[in-house]
Enzyme design. Structure first.
Site, PDB file in Angstrom:
ATOM      1  CB  SER A  67      -0.955   0.021   1.198  1.00  0.00           C
ATOM      2  OG  SER A  67      -2.017  -0.885   0.992  1.00  0.00           O
ATOM      3  CE1 TYR A 194      -4.664  -1.168  -4.263  1.00  0.00           C
ATOM      4  CE2 TYR A 194      -5.446  -3.421  -4.036  1.00  0.00           C
ATOM      5  CZ  TYR A 194      -4.989  -2.251  -3.469  1.00  0.00           C
ATOM      6  OH  TYR A 194      -4.845  -2.156  -2.111  1.00  0.00           O
ATOM      7  CB  VAL A 264       0.016  -5.679   4.567  1.00  0.00           C
ATOM      8  CG1 VAL A 264      -1.203  -4.952   5.068  1.00  0.00           C
ATOM      9  CG2 VAL A 264      -0.110  -6.063   3.102  1.00  0.00           C
TER      10      VAL A 264
END
Length: 314
Positions: A67, A194, A264
């Protein structure tokens, strides 16, 4: 504390202390390749405004930035569509976990901010416009390489495949927003962008270098090309401060006091505007899904240097 010697010593001391820490958090297990990462890894790199690089520990070990990539994707999307982006994504802290779906129905498919997964999917959808997915992915990778001044940065295809195979909640988020008209492409295409974006692999050194434009008020380097306007750099930093750690963003601001974005994979990019771009990596996560030792390390950096945006010493 801002002499080269002092910062070099600080980075070295933190890396040594963190290498010896016993409570390291837990690695993410829902993405299988991340579950195999050695939790004893720890890297730290600080790039200061004068261009000096201070690195220690596993700062040259590549890891999946996950992220943290949302910062670069947002920067790219704003360059494409400008402030019209905010018609599709909010700018408020969510107060919920990164992959939560609960706010979307109440808020008519408009994600609370671009750093939760739903918001990042909308940003990926914007970056996909007019492109095949592989072209959009390549465009973002080239942008990150440019920012870091390093053409060796790659996408970890094994991580990308694992995310596509296990990312059911992200699939749900994309389809849910598609129902509200806020995903404009086929969800599987947006999801492909993504997942590959999150699978970009970088070292702490590369990540700290890539964050320099947010340290320099939007400039690639002092006197260099402009990546974004000074106003846009300031606003991206503001979003990192208020939204970059999901439902622990307030605690990160309280403890560290710097704009920061976590992933993460255990990485965190933090910015001390006008002072430094900082990247830290330790794969063990705390209960909120942020690097446990990475957060502790950044707290020590801010305390030792006075770089907190809330400090009169900044």
């Amino acid at each position: 504390m801002e002499s080269l010697t002092d910062i070099t010593r600080l980075v070295r001391d933190i890396a040594q202390d963190m290498a010896a820490a016993e409570d390291r958090g837990a690695v993410a297990t829902y993405i299988p390749p991340l579950a195999t990462i050695d939790p004893r890894r720890f890297g730290l790199c600080i790039v200061t405004a004068d261009g000096a690089v201070h690195a220690a520990g596993d700062a040259e070990q590549a890891f999946s930035i996950q992220s943290v990539s949302k910062v670069f994707a947002l920067t790219q999307a704003l360059g494409k569509v400008g402030d019209t982006l905010w018609r599709r994504v909010g700018r408020e802290p969510s107060g919920t976990p990164f992959n939560s779906i609960v706010q979307l129905e109440r808020e008519q498919g408009i994600p609370r901010n671009p750093f939760i997964n739903a918001g990042a999917l909308v940003v990926a959808d914007i970056n996909l416009a007019g492109h095949e997915p592989r072209v959009a992915i390549g465009e973002l990778l080239r942008f990150v390489r440019y920012l870091a001044d390093d053409d060796t940065i790659t996408i970890d295809e094994a991580v990308a495949r694992a995310e596509q195979a296990t990312g059911f909640r992200n699939v749900a988020l994309a389809n849910y927003m598609k129902a509200f008209g806020n995903i404009q492409h086929a969800p599987e295409l947006t999801l492909g962008v993504y997942f590959h974006q999150c699978a970009i692999a970088m070292t702490c050194r590369q990540l700290a270098m890539a964050g320099r434009y947010l340290m320099h008020g939007g400039l690639y380097q002092p006197g260099g090309a402009r990546v974004v306007s000074a106003q846009r750099a300031r606003r991206i930093n503001a979003l990192m401060l208020t939204c970059g750690h999901y439902d622990a963003s307030g605690d990160f601001a309280f403890r560290v006091g710097l704009p920061g974005k976590s992933g993460v994979g255990g990485g965190i990019l933090a910015i001390a505007p006008g002072k430094a771009s900082i990247a830290v990596w330790s794969p063990g996560l705390n209960a909120n899904g942020n690097s446990k030792l990475g957060t502790q390390a950044l707290e020590r950096v801010a305390e030792a240097t006075g770089w907190s945006v809330f400090s009169a010493m900044s």
